[in-house]
Write a protein that holds these residues in place. Structure first.
Motif, short mmCIF file in Angstrom:
data_model
loop_
_atom_site.label_atom_id
_atom_site.label_comp_id
_atom_site.label_asym_id
_atom_site.label_seq_id
_atom_site.Cartn_x
_atom_site.Cartn_y
_atom_site.Cartn_z
N ARG A 103 0.82 -1.21 0.00
CA ARG A 103 0.00 0.00 0.00
C ARG A 103 0.86 1.26 0.00
NH1 ARG A 103 -5.16 1.26 1.08
NH2 ARG A 103 -5.62 -0.92 1.54
N ARG A 104 1.94 1.24 0.75
CA ARG A 104 2.75 2.46 0.89
C ARG A 104 3.39 2.84 -0.44
NH1 ARG A 104 7.13 1.19 4.66
NH2 ARG A 104 6.67 -0.96 4.07
N GLN A 223 3.33 -3.23 10.69
CA GLN A 223 2.87 -3.12 9.31
C GLN A 223 1.57 -2.33 9.25
OE1 GLN A 223 1.23 -6.64 7.40
NE2 GLN A 223 2.32 -6.15 5.50
N ASP A 227 1.02 0.96 6.97
CA ASP A 227 0.16 0.85 5.81
C ASP A 227 -1.22 1.45 5.97
OD1 ASP A 227 2.24 -0.47 4.65
OD2 ASP A 227 1.30 -2.44 4.61
#
Length: 383
Positions: A103-104, A223, A227
């Motif tokens: 996602r990042r 995480q 994210d």
């Protein structure tokens, strides 16, 4: 495809299982579940970033239970990737597909393209290698909007306009027998499910879709911050585990599942070679007050949905939040999952309720928890 519900479980001895996307939160849980399953005698993990404990040449459980192949299934030419994947899958009984585009620093369009292309390549390789069973991760976002809190079974329609290409197990009909229409664009997960059905039509392979909501586990805390939550919003949680007040969009309810419970469902599906689709989720649903009780000492301030959307869009534009308003839209649209089928067919039941899973992830955020695999590395002091 037709599910034979009265047939005994199709258990085998000496199964070889390939898990694609094995180094993330769900992949780690699935490896742990399969590593202690007697009928699974060979595990292969495929990942863009393979685990290394502290930079050493060895890895810890459950990653040490698998042999590893470093491969980015979305990079390079499709033919080359499919060829290599087919070689890895040669002789495999089952392939579990868990790949998600990071996602990042990735746009929503690129994530969608990446997720669909990854599935297309993995499924093509599985067909070429003659794999007997393909299990693919899906989520609540594959479903059409529900418009209420009534739990929906697996026959609720997959999102995306014309349902003629949806899986046979994923259709709903109106009273007159016509297909139920959906009013939202097709999501990447819905498109992946349609690719899965196409695979079963073109090859003699059993296919299974596992539909889950947000997946929580202590090791996934760092995480989740990177994210979804964002660094600045998580600062209070990382200090004492609480925030001053929860701003909760009115009408929002959130379903979750603990990663270990989800992994047990995958294990049962793999061992039994069960076809179709299964909803997997915790029994209870999180509302604003429950969320506030865990993260803010019960302090809750409901806000209009539109205000929440605007605030999230602004936070995304400022680089404070990794997600934008479309993520919130997905939460509002997603139906509550009815898990009756998994309980009846898989003999599965969650061992964690939603609140305890939330408490675990909040404690993990506070402690900067993670795991020694690249996607789950603990937060650094500068994060």
């Amino acid at each position: 495809m037709r599910r034979t519900r009265d047939a005994p479980a199709n258990q085998e001895v000496g199964m070889r299982v390939v898990v694609v996307g094995a180094s993330g939160n769900v992949g780690t849980a699935v490896l742990a579940a399969l590593a202690v399953e007697p009928v699974v005698t060979s595990l292969v993990g495929v990942a863009r970033r393979v685990p290394r404990a502290g930079g050493a040449s060895t890895v810890d459980f459950p990653h040490d239970a698998a042999s590893w192949v470093r491969l980015d299934v979305t990079a390079g030419g499709a033919d080359d990737v499919v060829d290599r994947l087919a070689g890895v899958m040669a002789g495999a009984d089952t392939v579990v597909h868990l790949v998600r585009t990071p996602r990042r620093r990735t746009s929503a369009r690129d994530r969608r393209t990446g997720d669909v292309e990854a599935a297309r390549r993995v499924f093509a390789a599985a067909g070429r290698a003659g794999v007997r069973h393909v299990v693919a991760a899906s989520c609540t976002g594959a479903y059409a909007a529900s418009g209420g809190d009534e739990p929906r079974v697996e026959s609720w329609p997959v999102r995306g306009g014309d349902t003629s290409g949806s899986a046979p197990w994923a259709r709903a009909e109106n009273a007159d027998g016509t297909s139920a229409a959906t009013d939202r664009p097709m999501t990447a997960t819905a498109e992946v499910e349609r690719l899965l059905v196409r695979l079963s039509a073109e090859h003699p392979v059993v296919v299974t879709s596992v539909r889950s909501p947000i997946v929580l586990h202590r090791r996934g805390a760092s995480q989740l911050v990177r994210d979804v939550v964002g660094r600045l919003p998580s600062v209070p949680l990382r200090k004492d585990g609480t925030v001053p007040v929860v701003l909760w969009p009115e009408g929002l309810r959130v379903q979750v599942v603990h990663a270990d419970d989800l992994a047990q469902a995958y294990r049962r599906i793999v061992v039994q070679r069960q076809p179709g689709a299964f909803n997997i989720a915790a029994s209870d649903v999180l509302d604003g007050q429950t969320f506030a009780d865990v993260v803010s000492g019960g302090r809750l301030r409901p806000i209009p949905e539109q205000v929440a959307r605007m605030s999230l869009s602004s936070a995304k534009a400022l680089g404070v939040a990794p997600v934008d308003a479309r993520w919130l839209d997905t939460l509002f649209d997603s139906p509550v999952l009815d898990t009756t089928l998994a309980r009846a067919i898989l003999h599965w039941a969650p061992q964690h309720d939603a609140r305890s899973a939330l408490e675990e992830i909040v404690a993990g955020i506070r402690d900067g928890a993670g795991a020694q695999t690249p996607p789950l590395l603990p937060l650094r002091p500068t994060d």
